[in-house]
Design an enzyme around this catalytic site. Structure first.
Site, PDB file in Angstrom:
ATOM      1  N   ASN A 142       0.849  -1.176   0.000  1.00 44.34           N
ATOM      2  CA  ASN A 142       0.000   0.000   0.000  1.00 44.34           C
ATOM      3  C   ASN A 142       0.895   1.240   0.000  1.00 44.34           C
ATOM      4  O   ASN A 142       2.046   1.171   0.431  1.00 44.34           O
ATOM      5  CB  ASN A 142      -0.925  -0.001   1.217  1.00 44.34           C
ATOM      6  CG  ASN A 142      -2.076   0.975   1.079  1.00 44.34           C
ATOM      7  OD1 ASN A 142      -1.941   2.157   1.354  1.00 44.34           O
ATOM      8  ND2 ASN A 142      -3.222   0.480   0.642  1.00 44.34           N
TER       9      ASN A 142
ATOM     10  N   GLU B 238     -11.547   0.415  -6.760  1.00 44.98           N
ATOM     11  CA  GLU B 238     -10.311   0.764  -7.451  1.00 44.98           C
ATOM     12  C   GLU B 238      -9.304  -0.382  -7.446  1.00 44.98           C
ATOM     13  O   GLU B 238      -8.532  -0.548  -8.404  1.00 44.98           O
ATOM     14  CB  GLU B 238      -9.687   2.014  -6.835  1.00 44.98           C
ATOM     15  CG  GLU B 238      -9.261   1.851  -5.385  1.00 44.98           C
ATOM     16  CD  GLU B 238      -8.742   3.150  -4.780  1.00 44.98           C
ATOM     17  OE1 GLU B 238      -8.733   4.174  -5.492  1.00 44.98           O
ATOM     18  OE2 GLU B 238      -8.351   3.145  -3.602  1.00 44.98           O
TER      19      GLU B 238
ATOM     20  N   HIS C 271     -10.650  16.965  -3.630  1.00 45.71           N
ATOM     21  CA  HIS C 271      -9.516  17.492  -2.884  1.00 45.71           C
ATOM     22  C   HIS C 271      -8.613  16.337  -2.463  1.00 45.71           C
ATOM     23  O   HIS C 271      -8.868  15.676  -1.455  1.00 45.71           O
ATOM     24  CB  HIS C 271      -9.974  18.222  -1.620  1.00 45.71           C
ATOM     25  CG  HIS C 271     -10.644  19.530  -1.869  1.00 45.71           C
ATOM     26  ND1 HIS C 271     -11.343  20.204  -0.887  1.00 45.71           N
ATOM     27  CD2 HIS C 271     -10.720  20.309  -2.978  1.00 45.71           C
ATOM     28  CE1 HIS C 271     -11.829  21.333  -1.384  1.00 45.71           C
ATOM     29  NE2 HIS C 271     -11.460  21.414  -2.658  1.00 45.71           N
TER      30      HIS C 271
END
Length: 704
Positions: free
Chosen positions: A194, A509, A415
């Site tokens: 990760n 994802e 953002h």
């Protein structure tokens, strides 16, 4: 509502010098026993229908640089019991009304040597136990530092667990299913790569932790109302099957900075012999404070599309140019840069998504990569990475704003902070004002990479406070928040319902990063979703990612029918149709379900449930009263047999069933589906084939 002293809830007894009190749930199925041991150490245990769930477990906190921790040497100063029963209506949710019914025991403890006082407050619901530590105003306990919270959860057996490896920075792992005693041996495989991660123990796991005992009892450990405190993990003593709380430290290794009066979050233990009751539980929400936003008409459940999946798959990019190996905001001139030809957030492309949203009735369009700075946005320990207001030369903010408004479509802001938390707070108010000036009512924020300030963790107290600050500031500007990579939710959306969703788990994802296990979505409702909805981004129709980007050989481990069902089983008031418009145009009949399905509900019925295997839920849409049903399947072919008794008696409905074809398989034939229409009533039964990694979805329309 009632709030009365309830003597029948409680029994007090002294045995072998021990002080003990019992508290029963309103229906009598759960019994919690608090005991003060001979050395003054507080303990509790929990039984369900006379079966031991949590064995005698110690309570308390170890303090830093203090001669006396809050672990023992206590005496009973006071006990109070109450019964509470109310109903409240969420701004959005799975049901129109939530009942908050519990019996409470508050134990006030005095510590003799230090002359300190704490309160341990227990609330026992029909579906589980919540308890927390409270620190009243007092002279000898004002400012203090927690070295570790010593709360124990002693399990009554070597249960089957559905777990994520304990980590201070990420929850984006696949779930591992094993016995508790096997966690240590499997931990190394459970920790996968990760962009930011920090495992802390070979037996550490994360909450929400789901377990099942050998005799069919479902147990869930989590926390509620995580405010101004570090997130709790669990560390297992696998010789004795005892979990102990393990708080996320800050950069110095300290766990929590406290000032009395204050409280910890609630520690929760959900229990049932019916898995469906775990999914239906609202205990986590009930342990949070009521809504603090007085006027909520601006908070709107949303179905959206966006410039996102094409970037995740590698078809397009967030970055505008390949000219600059690094950029510096305010100094790098992007008007002189050569566009890379792959930048997805360009005006013409975004207009196509706006047109698609308007044509098919979607509420909003998300655009990622619109603002300068993506050329070197993470991994460089860079503080001033984005300013959240300056677009790339090919993204015309005003033109897009006016175009979307003319089409009746809202724009959703993005953002990405790159985990530079100080920088985000520096720009936050300016960014929110920019959003409102340009018609953006919702923001997807992100926290990819290691946290800045350096050494901080995603789930430490200071960063938890940042997430809360961003949420509360957003409420002042009437902005809805969808935070990615932030801490997993703990029911705070009850108090701040502008928190419309989080990621905080392994979402869609990852299907473009190598794939997730086909049963992943049959575990998430029992774990991640216990504290609040997830922006899972479902609706992928093209499973072979190489057809989108030839250099990406990933595969979406799901059938198309499974993707449709996710709109029901992965509850969220924020739902994305995540695939590319051209893939929806290839399957217009299946896409119709995504267009039809609601995102806000008056009622929900969990019909079938088994963690890691299947989840089937029916939901009644708010305002329209229309029913929809979704069922997701795990790694074994099955026939789902259900009753449609949730439908209104005496009425006929046309059920449109979107299902796996007989030869469907998530890997070899994921796009094989059937659509059929049948007339049904509330007396009808359905037997439906479910492929591996498959499922089905149904829309019900009343026959007039």
């Amino acid at each position: 509502m009632k709030n009365i002293l309830s003597t029948f809830l409680l029994s007090i007894f002294i045995c072998s010098g021990l002080f003990a009190q019992e508290l029963k749930s309103p229906n009598g199925n759960l019994t919690m026993t608090f005991t003060l041991l001979n050395d003054g150490a507080p303990t509790y245990q929990l039984n369900y229908k006379n079966k031991q769930i949590v064995k005698s477990s110690k309570l308390g906190l170890e303090l830093k640089n203090d001669k006396k921790s809050l672990l023992n040497d206590f005496t009973i100063a006071d006990t109070k019991t109450t019964s509470f029963d109310e109903s409240w209506s969420p701004v959005w949710g799975e049901v129109k009304t939530i009942r908050n019914h519990y019996n409470e025991l508050a134990i006030t403890l005095n510590q003799k040597e230090s002359n300190r006082q704490i309160i341990i407050r227990f609330r026992l619901f029909n579906d589980g136990l919540g308890f927390r530590y409270e620190f009243p105003t007092q002279k000898n306990l004002t400012y203090f530092v927690i070295k570790e919270e010593k709360t124990q959860f002693a399990m009554a057996g070597d249960h089957t667990a559905y777990w994520l490896a304990g980590d201070y920075d990420t929850q984006e792992y696949d779930y591992t299913t094993s016995k508790l005693s096997e966690i240590r041996a499997l931990n190394a495989k459970a920790v996968t790569a990760n962009l930011s991660q920090k495992p802390f123990s070979q037996t550490g796991v994360q909450t929400s932790l789901m377990m099942k005992s050998a005799d069919g009892i479902y147990i869930n450990l989590h926390e509620a109302a995580l405010i101004n405190y570090p997130a709790m993990h669990l560390n297992l003593d696998d010789q004795n099957m005892i979990f102990q709380s393990w708080l996320t430290p800050d950069m110095k290794g300290d766990k929590g900075y406290m000032q009395a009066p204050s409280t910890t979050p609630w520690r929760t233990v959900m229990v049932s012999d019916d898995a469906r009751e775990i999914l239906a539980s609202k205990m986590i929400y009930n342990l949070n404070e009521p809504n603090k936003i007085k006027e909520t008409s601006w908070i709107k459940p949303t179905k959206y599309v966006g410039v996102w999946w094409e970037m995740i798959t590698g078809k397009s990019s967030w970055a505008y140019t390949d000219d600059y190996p690094s950029v510096e905001l305010g100094k790098t001139d992007f008007t002189k840069a050569k566009p890379n030809g792959k930048h997805g957030a360009n005006t013409a492309n975004v207009k196509k998504y706006i047109d698609f949203a308007a044509q098919h009735g979607f509420d909003a369009v998300l655009v990622e990569g619109w603002n300068i700075g993506w050329e070197d946005w993470y991994g460089n320990s860079k503080d001033y990475v984005f300013d959240f207001v300056t677009p790339y030369p090919d993204f015309n903010v005003t033109e897009i704003r006016d175009y979307a408004k003319g089409k009746g479509v809202k724009m959703m802001m993005h953002h990405e902070t790159s985990s530079s938390v100080r920088n985000y707070e520096r720009h936050l108010d300016t960014a929110y004002k920019f959003m409102k000036a340009n018609g953006y009512d919702a923001v997807k924020s992100g926290y990819v990479g290691d946290i800045l300030p350096r050494g901080e963790n995603h789930y430490s107290q200071w960063i938890i406070n940042h997430y809360q600050y961003a949420l509360e500031q957003a409420a002042k500007y009437k902005i809805m928040v969808n935070a990615h990579e932030a801490v997993r939710p703990t029911g705070i959306a009850r108090t701040y319902p502008n928190l419309l969703g989080n990621e905080s788990a392994r979402g869609t994802e990852y299907q473009a990063f190598g794939g997730s296990k086909p049963n992943h979505v049959t575990i998430l409702p029992f774990t991640r979703l216990q504290g609040g909805p997830m922006d899972y981004t479902p609706g992928i129709f093209e499973m072979d990612i190489s057809k989108i980007n030839p250099s990406n050989n990933s595969h979406v481990n799901s059938t198309l029918a499974n993707q449709l069902a996710l709109y029901l089983t992965m509850y969220s008031p924020l739902q994305m149709a995540a695939d590319l418009p051209e893939n929806y145009n290839r399957f217009p009949d299946a896409f119709q379900f995504i267009k039809d399905v609601a995102v806000d509900w008056d009622d929900s019925k969990y019909i079938e449930a088994e963690p890691g295997q299947y989840v089937t839920v029916a939901r009644k849409a708010k305002n329209t009263g229309q029913w929809f049903l979704g069922s997701v399947n795990g790694e074994t072919v099955r026939i789902s047999t259900i009753k449609l008794d949730f439908l209104e008696a005496g009425k006929k409905y046309t059920a449109t069933i979107y299902a796996d074809a007989k030869d469907a398989h998530y890997k070899t034939n994921p796009q094989a589906y059937t659509i059929r229409k049948v007339v049904v009533t509330n007396k009808s039964k359905l037997a439906q084939f479910c492929a591996v990694g498959g499922g089905y979805a149904i829309s019900f329309v009343e026959n007039k």
